[in-house]
Motif scaffolding. Sequence first.
Motif, PDB file in Angstrom:
ATOM      1  N   ASP A 145       0.829  -1.203   0.000  1.00  0.00           N
ATOM      2  CA  ASP A 145       0.000   0.000   0.000  1.00  0.00           C
ATOM      3  C   ASP A 145       0.866   1.256   0.000  1.00  0.00           C
ATOM      4  O   ASP A 145       0.590   2.212  -0.730  1.00  0.00           O
ATOM      5  N   ARG A 146       1.928   1.262   0.795  1.00  0.00           N
ATOM      6  CA  ARG A 146       2.835   2.422   0.819  1.00  0.00           C
ATOM      7  C   ARG A 146       3.511   2.618  -0.535  1.00  0.00           C
ATOM      8  O   ARG A 146       3.586   3.740  -1.050  1.00  0.00           O
ATOM      9  N   SER A 165       0.991   3.848  -3.071  1.00  0.00           N
ATOM     10  CA  SER A 165       0.639   5.246  -2.797  1.00  0.00           C
ATOM     11  C   SER A 165       1.688   6.203  -3.357  1.00  0.00           C
ATOM     12  O   SER A 165       1.365   7.212  -3.981  1.00  0.00           O
ATOM     13  N   ILE A 212      -2.181  14.203  -3.938  1.00  0.00           N
ATOM     14  CA  ILE A 212      -2.428  13.242  -2.870  1.00  0.00           C
ATOM     15  C   ILE A 212      -3.146  12.068  -3.525  1.00  0.00           C
ATOM     16  O   ILE A 212      -4.072  12.261  -4.315  1.00  0.00           O
ATOM     17  N   ALA A 213      -2.717  10.853  -3.207  1.00  0.00           N
ATOM     18  CA  ALA A 213      -3.345   9.664  -3.782  1.00  0.00           C
ATOM     19  C   ALA A 213      -3.831   8.771  -2.646  1.00  0.00           C
ATOM     20  O   ALA A 213      -3.057   8.433  -1.746  1.00  0.00           O
ATOM     21  N   VAL A 214      -5.111   8.426  -2.691  1.00  0.00           N
ATOM     22  CA  VAL A 214      -5.706   7.611  -1.629  1.00  0.00           C
ATOM     23  C   VAL A 214      -6.126   6.248  -2.189  1.00  0.00           C
ATOM     24  O   VAL A 214      -6.543   6.134  -3.335  1.00  0.00           O
ATOM     25  N   THR A 215      -6.015   5.243  -1.350  1.00  0.00           N
ATOM     26  CA  THR A 215      -6.379   3.887  -1.752  1.00  0.00           C
ATOM     27  C   THR A 215      -7.890   3.796  -1.950  1.00  0.00           C
ATOM     28  O   THR A 215      -8.650   4.112  -1.043  1.00  0.00           O
ATOM     29  N   ALA A 216      -8.307   3.373  -3.130  1.00  0.00           N
ATOM     30  CA  ALA A 216      -9.730   3.168  -3.409  1.00  0.00           C
ATOM     31  C   ALA A 216     -10.099   1.699  -3.239  1.00  0.00           C
ATOM     32  O   ALA A 216     -11.164   1.376  -2.726  1.00  0.00           O
ATOM     33  N   SER A 227      -8.721   8.076 -11.359  1.00  0.00           N
ATOM     34  CA  SER A 227      -8.161   6.899 -10.699  1.00  0.00           C
ATOM     35  C   SER A 227      -6.974   6.332 -11.469  1.00  0.00           C
ATOM     36  O   SER A 227      -6.806   6.597 -12.659  1.00  0.00           O
ATOM     37  N   PHE A 259      -5.969   3.601  -6.888  1.00  0.00           N
ATOM     38  CA  PHE A 259      -5.844   4.844  -6.132  1.00  0.00           C
ATOM     39  C   PHE A 259      -6.602   5.946  -6.851  1.00  0.00           C
ATOM     40  O   PHE A 259      -6.741   5.914  -8.072  1.00  0.00           O
ATOM     41  N   GLY A 274     -10.009  16.582  -0.445  1.00  0.00           N
ATOM     42  CA  GLY A 274     -10.443  15.211  -0.674  1.00  0.00           C
ATOM     43  C   GLY A 274     -11.271  15.018  -1.930  1.00  0.00           C
ATOM     44  O   GLY A 274     -11.764  13.930  -2.188  1.00  0.00           O
TER      45      GLY A 274
END
Length: 169
Positions: A38-39, A42, A52-56, A86, A113, A120
């Motif tokens: 995950d890291r 990201s 900023i990239a967030v896990t979807a 995405s 991501f 956000g």
Amino acid sequence: MTPKHPSESLTVLTDLVLPSETNALNNLFGGELLARMDRAASISAGRHSRRIAVTASVNHVAFNKAIPLGSVVIVEAKVSRAFKTSMEVYLDVWVEDRESGERTKANEAIYTFVAVDETGKPVEVPEIIPETKLEIHRFEAALRRKQLSLLLAGKIKPEEATELKALFV
């Protein structure tokens, strides 16, 4: 927005498997590997989008080979395809022999991501232009994986899954 190549998002994390990260069989906990992946994913998605990239979602994980205590673990992540906001990130996990330096593929995963702004809210990302045979293969397959995921979630109708239909026609 200028398209990018998958190599521009390449992220490589290298680490050792420590005793506190292992199960009763002295192998790396699956959850510990998921966190490392995950890291890396990201960072890769952030490099591609410069946002900023967030896990979807975690779309696929294959724990094919146990990773023993003391192993050198290499997690390689690259954006395989970018959609509107995405990005699909493909990860390969390798175990490196400390003496020979030989690498053996242990696991792989596919994460999605979403690039977001400081509030956000999703933001657009650059397209991907694959270069190698493997990058092209992963790029083409990403659309089928996305359509299958949307179809299973009820977000698209079967007739809209054109890439999936092409597999059977």
